[in-house]
Scaffold this active site. Sequence first.
Site, short mmCIF file in Angstrom:
data_model
loop_
_atom_site.label_atom_id
_atom_site.label_comp_id
_atom_site.label_asym_id
_atom_site.label_seq_id
_atom_site.Cartn_x
_atom_site.Cartn_y
_atom_site.Cartn_z
N THR A 1 27.48 11.56 -56.42
CA THR A 1 28.90 11.34 -56.66
C THR A 1 29.38 12.50 -57.53
O THR A 1 28.57 13.23 -58.12
CB THR A 1 29.16 10.01 -57.40
N TYR B 1 46.27 16.11 -42.77
CA TYR B 1 45.11 15.74 -41.94
C TYR B 1 44.28 16.98 -41.66
O TYR B 1 44.82 18.00 -41.24
CB TYR B 1 45.56 15.12 -40.61
N GLU C 1 40.79 16.83 -40.14
CA GLU C 1 39.50 16.46 -39.53
C GLU C 1 38.79 17.70 -39.03
O GLU C 1 39.41 18.59 -38.43
CB GLU C 1 39.73 15.45 -38.40
N ARG D 1 36.80 11.08 -58.38
CA ARG D 1 35.99 10.05 -57.72
C ARG D 1 35.69 10.50 -56.29
O ARG D 1 36.59 10.75 -55.50
CB ARG D 1 36.80 8.75 -57.72
N LYS E 1 30.63 11.24 -62.23
CA LYS E 1 29.84 10.73 -63.37
C LYS E 1 29.62 11.88 -64.36
O LYS E 1 30.59 12.40 -64.90
CB LYS E 1 28.55 10.10 -62.86
N ASP F 1 19.04 11.08 -54.74
CA ASP F 1 20.40 10.63 -55.07
C ASP F 1 20.54 10.89 -56.57
O ASP F 1 20.05 10.12 -57.39
CB ASP F 1 20.53 9.14 -54.73
N1 DSN Z 1 28.31 1.95 -59.65
C1 DSN Z 1 27.56 3.10 -60.06
C2 DSN Z 1 27.00 2.94 -61.42
O1 DSN Z 1 27.64 2.36 -62.25
O2 DSN Z 1 25.90 3.41 -61.67
C3 DSN Z 1 26.52 3.50 -59.09
O3 DSN Z 1 27.14 3.79 -57.89
#
Ligand code: DSN
Length: 430
Positions: free
Chosen positions: A224, A52, A54, A233, A227, A198
Amino acid sequence: MIEQIKITDPQVYEAIKKELQRQRETAELIASENFVSPAVLQAAGSWLTNKYSEGYPDKRYYGGNEFIDVTEKLAIERAKKLFDAEHANVQPHAGSQANMEAYFALLELKDKILGMSLDHGGHLTHGSKVNFSGKFYNFTSYGVDKETGRIDMDEVRKIALREKPKLILAGYSAYSRNLDFREFRKIADEVNAYLMADVAHFAGMIAARKHMMPFPHCDVVTTTTHKTLRGPRGAIILCQKEDRLKEIYHKDSKKNLAGMIDSAVFPGMQGGPLEHVIAAKAVAFGEALKPEFKTYIEQVLKNAKVLAEELMGYGFKLVSDGTDNHLVLVDLTNKGVTGKEAETALDKAGITCNKNMVPFDTRGPFDPSGIRLGTPALTTRGFKESDIREVASAINKVISNIKDEAIKKMVRQDIAELCKKHPLYPEVKL
Ligand code: DSN
């Protein structure tokens, strides 16, 4: 570690094993997926999950965080370097949370945001009515031009002047062209709006300096990490230190922008951070800082161009007639096949992708007119232009013979052979 699961929980082991087989034997063309390195996998599966933490490095609510602080500080410093950012928060659990936290930091409930509409390539968190974003905030949207399939910045400006949003959002989940942050910022300045990007889909290109850098144009950037950035993730938020519009919107706040973002993440939205994932983010960012990552992203882009050209050669209609990035959006209307039919048929043939709305779609989201394809995952496993040509030919065979089960079976074998040439996690024997 997986050997332990085999002994203690054969059911879960079996499913994990089969998922690895599936990843190994099929062509992964989901534009938002990738394969992390064994080092990232190990950090994410490490005993840091037990802790933990925080709070933030050197300011925790629990004892025993001296080593957790090391990994989180490494992730922060590396993220700042990758994105030329003044401040980084590496704790967001996922992209949706990162966007929620950014909105919480900058806005009051019901404030107006201008973002790209979901059916033109935006994202659920960019104002969809079924998402928190559409319920908590007053969204207005821009889309793409019907003829060109591209964002028309004059149109964005017109909408911004009319709607006077407090936040303008640049970013997408299904758009195959680069964004001009400088132009977005000019518009934001005209209406005293914050500019947020984003960049989840193209973070890897930014990290590799193959896309315009979002800073210094943007106030806040979310992404994110799993990707094109090829990390675990999760997500991060990057921002400028100072609140550029403080005198207009946050006169009474004692915090600068970095402080507002950190407070919105914790304690505003999240509790204990996922420190095993943060360590994996640090490892992935370390990988992305190496020259090999630039070579990887260059190949992702080359492969996407070849995929686009080959598909157009087979008579497929691509939204915006090509791609600048890692993805292509295919409008299947002229092929007489729906997105859902194509996704299901390709899945059977060992090619994984997702059905997707195309701009001005006359069909619904559950069976839209298009599919979205991307090259980040195949490029990670070593696919080059000639392999991508084979994949494009396979896609054409399946879609041109959508009802033919024998062709799907044959293509599945061909794809499995192609995948064998580029083994995935060859060091793992199951
Ligand atoms: N689910 C993602 C995508 O496939 O683009 C976006 O968050």
